[in-house]
Design a protein around this motif. Structure first.
Motif, PDB file in Angstrom:
ATOM      1  N   GLY A   1       0.812  -1.211   0.000  1.00 57.24           N
ATOM      2  CA  GLY A   1       0.000   0.000   0.000  1.00 57.24           C
ATOM      3  C   GLY A   1       0.846   1.261   0.000  1.00 57.24           C
ATOM      4  N   ILE A   2       1.893   1.281   0.816  1.00 55.75           N
ATOM      5  CA  ILE A   2       2.783   2.447   0.849  1.00 55.75           C
ATOM      6  C   ILE A   2       3.467   2.647  -0.503  1.00 55.75           C
ATOM      7  CG2 ILE A   2       4.894   3.358   1.876  1.00 55.75           C
ATOM      8  CD1 ILE A   2       2.549   3.639   3.723  1.00 55.75           C
ATOM      9  N   VAL A   3       3.909   1.552  -1.120  1.00 52.82           N
ATOM     10  CA  VAL A   3       4.601   1.655  -2.406  1.00 52.82           C
ATOM     11  C   VAL A   3       3.650   2.167  -3.489  1.00 52.82           C
ATOM     12  CG1 VAL A   3       5.775   0.348  -4.214  1.00 52.82           C
ATOM     13  CG2 VAL A   3       6.294  -0.108  -1.824  1.00 52.82           C
ATOM     14  N   VAL A   4       2.434   1.662  -3.526  1.00 54.47           N
ATOM     15  CA  VAL A   4       1.474   2.101  -4.545  1.00 54.47           C
ATOM     16  C   VAL A   4       1.182   3.594  -4.396  1.00 54.47           C
ATOM     17  CG1 VAL A   4      -0.924   1.888  -5.300  1.00 54.47           C
ATOM     18  CG2 VAL A   4       0.432  -0.164  -4.873  1.00 54.47           C
TER      19      VAL A   4
ATOM     20  N   GLN B   1       7.734  -5.433  -7.429  1.00 51.64           N
ATOM     21  CA  GLN B   1       6.445  -6.004  -7.833  1.00 51.64           C
ATOM     22  C   GLN B   1       5.296  -5.049  -7.523  1.00 51.64           C
ATOM     23  OE1 GLN B   1       6.501  -9.693  -5.699  1.00 51.64           O
ATOM     24  NE2 GLN B   1       7.760 -10.748  -7.221  1.00 51.64           N
ATOM     25  N   SER B   2       5.346  -4.376  -6.375  1.00 49.91           N
ATOM     26  CA  SER B   2       4.297  -3.410  -6.048  1.00 49.91           C
ATOM     27  C   SER B   2       4.348  -2.205  -6.986  1.00 49.91           C
ATOM     28  CB  SER B   2       4.441  -2.956  -4.596  1.00 49.91           C
ATOM     29  OG  SER B   2       4.377  -4.054  -3.714  1.00 49.91           O
ATOM     30  N   THR B   3       5.559  -1.767  -7.344  1.00 51.91           N
ATOM     31  CA  THR B   3       5.692  -0.662  -8.292  1.00 51.91           C
ATOM     32  C   THR B   3       5.137  -1.044  -9.658  1.00 51.91           C
ATOM     33  OG1 THR B   3       7.682   0.099  -7.132  1.00 51.91           O
ATOM     34  CG2 THR B   3       7.325   0.923  -9.362  1.00 51.91           C
ATOM     35  N   ALA B   4       5.453  -2.256 -10.106  1.00 51.07           N
ATOM     36  CA  ALA B   4       4.925  -2.713 -11.393  1.00 51.07           C
ATOM     37  C   ALA B   4       3.401  -2.770 -11.375  1.00 51.07           C
ATOM     38  CB  ALA B   4       5.504  -4.087 -11.735  1.00 51.07           C
ATOM     39  N   THR B   5       2.834  -3.236 -10.266  1.00 48.90           N
ATOM     40  CA  THR B   5       1.374  -3.284 -10.156  1.00 48.90           C
ATOM     41  C   THR B   5       0.767  -1.884 -10.234  1.00 48.90           C
ATOM     42  OG1 THR B   5       1.528  -5.274  -8.786  1.00 48.90           O
ATOM     43  CG2 THR B   5      -0.531  -4.047  -8.709  1.00 48.90           C
ATOM     44  N   ALA B   6       1.380  -0.921  -9.548  1.00 44.05           N
ATOM     45  CA  ALA B   6       0.870   0.457  -9.592  1.00 44.05           C
ATOM     46  C   ALA B   6       0.975   1.044 -10.992  1.00 44.05           C
ATOM     47  CB  ALA B   6       1.636   1.316  -8.590  1.00 44.05           C
ATOM     48  N   LEU B   7       2.081   0.786 -11.692  1.00 45.15           N
ATOM     49  CA  LEU B   7       2.235   1.318 -13.052  1.00 45.15           C
ATOM     50  C   LEU B   7       1.251   0.659 -14.015  1.00 45.15           C
ATOM     51  CD1 LEU B   7       6.123   1.578 -13.355  1.00 45.15           C
ATOM     52  CD2 LEU B   7       4.473   3.375 -12.828  1.00 45.15           C
ATOM     53  N   ILE B   8       1.004  -0.632 -13.841  1.00 48.95           N
ATOM     54  CA  ILE B   8       0.003  -1.308 -14.672  1.00 48.95           C
ATOM     55  C   ILE B   8      -1.378  -0.707 -14.431  1.00 48.95           C
ATOM     56  CG2 ILE B   8      -1.187  -3.509 -15.022  1.00 48.95           C
ATOM     57  CD1 ILE B   8       1.513  -4.874 -14.438  1.00 48.95           C
ATOM     58  N   TYR B   9      -1.689  -0.429 -13.173  1.00 53.53           N
ATOM     59  CA  TYR B   9      -2.974   0.197 -12.842  1.00 53.53           C
ATOM     60  C   TYR B   9      -3.103   1.563 -13.516  1.00 53.53           C
ATOM     61  CZ  TYR B   9      -6.243   2.884  -9.964  1.00 53.53           C
ATOM     62  OH  TYR B   9      -7.256   3.717  -9.537  1.00 53.53           O
TER      63      TYR B   9
ATOM     64  N   LEU C   1      -2.969   6.026   3.806  1.00 51.32           N
ATOM     65  CA  LEU C   1      -3.261   4.591   3.771  1.00 51.32           C
ATOM     66  C   LEU C   1      -4.086   4.134   4.967  1.00 51.32           C
ATOM     67  CD1 LEU C   1      -2.711   1.864   2.301  1.00 51.32           C
ATOM     68  CD2 LEU C   1      -0.674   1.645   3.745  1.00 51.32           C
ATOM     69  N   ARG C   2      -3.970   4.814   6.086  1.00 48.84           N
ATOM     70  CA  ARG C   2      -4.583   4.341   7.332  1.00 48.84           C
ATOM     71  C   ARG C   2      -6.094   4.130   7.234  1.00 48.84           C
ATOM     72  NH1 ARG C   2      -3.100   8.059  12.178  1.00 48.84           N
ATOM     73  NH2 ARG C   2      -4.251   9.507  10.833  1.00 48.84           N
ATOM     74  N   PRO C   3      -6.872   4.996   6.559  1.00 47.85           N
ATOM     75  CA  PRO C   3      -8.331   4.747   6.534  1.00 47.85           C
ATOM     76  C   PRO C   3      -8.732   3.458   5.845  1.00 47.85           C
ATOM     77  CG  PRO C   3      -7.831   7.030   5.943  1.00 47.85           C
ATOM     78  CD  PRO C   3      -6.543   6.294   5.959  1.00 47.85           C
ATOM     79  N   ILE C   4      -7.925   2.956   4.911  1.00 42.72           N
ATOM     80  CA  ILE C   4      -8.313   1.752   4.174  1.00 42.72           C
ATOM     81  C   ILE C   4      -7.339   0.595   4.418  1.00 42.72           C
ATOM     82  CG2 ILE C   4      -9.699   2.796   2.368  1.00 42.72           C
ATOM     83  CD1 ILE C   4      -6.059   2.144   1.706  1.00 42.72           C
ATOM     84  N   ALA C   5      -6.496   0.706   5.456  1.00 38.76           N
ATOM     85  CA  ALA C   5      -5.517  -0.346   5.715  1.00 38.76           C
ATOM     86  C   ALA C   5      -6.203  -1.662   6.094  1.00 38.76           C
ATOM     87  CB  ALA C   5      -4.549   0.093   6.814  1.00 38.76           C
TER      88      ALA C   5
ATOM     89  N   ILE D   1      -8.333  -0.496  -4.195  1.00 34.82           N
ATOM     90  CA  ILE D   1      -8.666  -0.201  -2.794  1.00 34.82           C
ATOM     91  C   ILE D   1      -7.836   0.966  -2.280  1.00 34.82           C
ATOM     92  CG2 ILE D   1      -8.587  -1.124  -0.454  1.00 34.82           C
ATOM     93  CD1 ILE D   1      -9.203  -3.872  -1.599  1.00 34.82           C
ATOM     94  N   ILE D   2      -6.560   0.990  -2.625  1.00 34.63           N
ATOM     95  CA  ILE D   2      -5.645   2.005  -2.091  1.00 34.63           C
ATOM     96  C   ILE D   2      -5.905   3.364  -2.725  1.00 34.63           C
ATOM     97  CG2 ILE D   2      -3.224   2.675  -1.932  1.00 34.63           C
ATOM     98  CD1 ILE D   2      -2.628  -0.414  -2.015  1.00 34.63           C
TER      99      ILE D   2
END
Length: 439
Positions: free
Chosen positions: A112-115, A299-307, A136-140, A205-206
Motif C-alpha cells: 500500500g505504501i509503495v502504490v 512487484q508493487s511498483t509494477a502493479t501500480a504502473l500497470i494500474y 493509507l490508514r483509513p483503508i488499511a 482499494i488504495i
C-alpha cells in the motif's frame, strides 16, 4: 493594452511519461522507481520484512521449546508421549500458519505504501512516510481483510479438492491418481489467469478507496484486453528475481561448505564448526531479506504502473494528470485528487481521424483532425498547379495569393522577367535570363 499571461516554469517530470505506457517503460520504471524515494520504498520494506521475520522466528522457536520440552519428562513410546508429541507438532504448525498470515498482512501494508508513493511520483511529488501512512490508514484494514479473504478462499478450495480426491482414492485409487494429475495441470493456467484478473484489486482499494466488491469489479474491468501484456510483465519480474535468488544462493552454499571443511575437516561437531555454520546462515538470511524487500517494492511498483496504464488507456487518466500538473505548477491550491475525479469514465479509442478502428479526436471534447486525400486522389505527375495554388485541406481558408496567381505561359514563349531577380552591381549588360532590376 494586451495582457500577456505570466511566465511559469516547465512542469517537473515524474517517474513516467503522462501517456499510455509501453511494455518496456513499465518494466524499466518498476526497477528505477527505487531511486525516487529509497528511504520510504526500500527502507520501509526492509524494516517491515526484518521485523516480521524476527517475530515469526522467535515466536515459533519459543512455542517449539515450550511444547517439545515437555517430552523430556515422559517415557518415549508410551501413549502419553505420543499424544504430547502430536499436540506439540500441531501447536507449532498452527502458530507458524497464524504468524505467517500476520507477516503477509504486513507485506500488504508495504504494498500500500509503495502504490501510494508511485501514484505521487508519477506527478513529480515526493511525500514522507508519515504523509503516506495518513493516506493509507483509513483503508488499511480493508486491504488486510482482502488479503486474508484470498488466503481463506484458497485454503478452503484446496481443502475441498483434497477431501474429494481422498474420497475417490478410497473407492478407486487409479482414478484418484489420474484426477490429481489433471487437476494440477489445470490449476496452473487457472491460477495465473485469476492472479492477473485480480492483480489490480489492492491498487483500486488504495487509490480509489473502493470496497472489496467494487475493487474486484474494477480490476476485472481494467485488465480487459490487457491480459497478455500484464502477464508478460509479471512473468519477467518473477523470472528475474528467481534467477537473482539462485545466483546469490550459490556463493553462500560454497561458503558454508568451505567453512565446514576448514574449521572441522574431520566432520566432528566441534563448537567452532557450529559457530561458522550459524554465521553463514545469518549472512544468508540477511541477503535473503534484502532481496525479498527489493522484490516486494519492484512487484508493487509494477502493479501500480500497470494500474495507471490501464486507466490511461480506458478512462483517459493521463488527461486528468496533465491538467492537475499544469494547475499545480501554475500555483492553484486545494486541487482534487486526479486519481479519484473520473473513476469509471469511458473514452473513445484514440487515434487520427480516418484511421481504421479509431474514432475522430483524441478524447471526448477534442476536435478531430482533418483527413488527408485518399490514396490515388492526388494530381498526376506533371499536372501540379503553380506555386501558391495548391488545394488546401478541408476546412482551411483559401489564401488570397492563390486567387491572384498568374497562369503559366504557353509552350514555346519565354517566361516574363521576375521582379525579384538580381544582377551583380557594375554589370554593363543585364543577364538575359535574370532580367536585373538595376538596368
Amino acid at each position: 493594452m494586451t495582457a500577456y499571461p505570466a511566465w511559469t516554469p516547465a512542469s517537473r517530470p515524474g517517474i513516467i511519461p503522462l501517456h499510455p505506457l509501453t511494455f518496456g517503460t513499465i518494466l524499466g520504471r518498476s526497477f528505477s522507481a527505487l531511486r525516487q524515494n529509497p528511504r520510504v520504498l526500500l527502507g520501509f520494506a526492509l524494516v517491515v520484512q526484518t521485523i516480521a521475520y524476527l517475530v515469526v522466528l522467535l515466536a515459533v522457536a519459543g512455542v517449539m521449546w515450550a511444547s517439545f520440552s515437555r517430552l523430556d519428562t515422559l517415557v518415549e513410546g508410551t501413549e502419553e508421549y505420543n499424544t504430547v508429541l502430536a499436540g506439540s507438532i500441531g501447536l507449532v504448525a498452527v502458530t507458524g500458519f497464524v504468524l505467517g498470515l500476520a507477516a503477509g498482512a504486513l507485506s500488504v501494508i508495504v504494498q500500500g505504501i509503495v502504490v501510494l508513493e508511485v501514484t505521487h511520483a508519477a506527478v513529480a511529488e515526493k511525500l514522507t512516510l508519515g504523509a503516506l501512512w495518513r493516506q493509507l490508514r483509513p483503508i488499511a484494514w480493508r486491504l488486510v481483510g482482502y488479503s486474508l479473504l484470498v488466503v481463506l478462499a484458497v485454503g478452503a478450495l484446496i481443502a475441498i479438492v483434497v477431501l474429494g480426491i481422498v474420497g475417490i482414492a478410497v473407492v478407486a485409487p487409479p482414478a484418484a491418481i489420474v484426477l490429481t494429475i489433471l487437476l494440477i495441470i489445470a490449476a496452473i493456467p487457472l491460477t495465473w489467469w485469476l492472479m492477473i484478473k485480480l492483480l489490480l484489486v489492492p491498487s483500486a482499494i488504495i487509490v480509489e478507496h473502493a470496497t472489496i466488491l467494487q475493487a474486484l469489479s474494477r480490476s476485472w474491468t481494467l485488465t480487459r484486453r490487457r491480459f497478455w501484456p500484464v502477464l508478460g510483465i509479471v512473468l519477467v519480474i518473477s523470472v528475474i528475481f528467481g534467477a537473482i535468488g539462485q545466483v546469490v544462493s550459490l556463493p553462500f552454499g560454497f561458503l558454508s561448505a568451505g567453512l565446514t571443511t576448514i574449521i572441522a575437516p574431520t566432520g566432528a561437531d566441534e563448537p567452532t564448526a557450529i559457530i561458522g555454520l550459524i554465521v553463514t546462515a545469518l549472512l544468508t538470511q540477511v541477503v535473503t531479506l534484502l532481496l525479498q524487500s527489493v522484490a516486494v517494492v519492484v512487484q508493487s511498483t509494477a502493479t501500480a504502473l500497470i494500474y495507471i496504464d490501464c486507466r490511461m488507456r480506458r478512462e483517459g487518466l493521463d488527461l486528468d494528470l496533465l491538467a492537475y500538473v499544469e494547475r499545480r505548477d501554475a500555483g492553484v491550491t486545494a486541487l482534487a485528487d486526479p486519481y479519484r475525479e473520473h473513476v469509471g469514465r469511458e473514452i473513445a479509442p484514440r487515434g487520427w481521424a480516418g484511421a481504421p478502428g479509431y474514432a475522430p479526436g483524441y478524447a471526448p471534447g477534442y476536435p478531430a483532425y482533418a483527413p488527408y486525400p485518399a490514396q490515388g486522389a492526388y494530381p498526376a505527375q506533371g499536372a501540379y498547379p503553380a506555386q501558391g495554388v495548391y488545394p488546401a485541406r478541408s476546412g482551411d481558408a483559401v489564401p488570397e495569393a492563390a486567387s491572384s496567381a498568374q497562369p503559366a505561359p504557353p509552350q514555346g514563349e519565354p517566361a516574363p522577367p521576375s521582379p525579384t531577380t538580381w544582377a551583380a552591381p557594375g554589370a554593363t549588360e543585364p543577364d538575359a535570363d535574370r532580367g536585373s532590376p538595376w538596368s
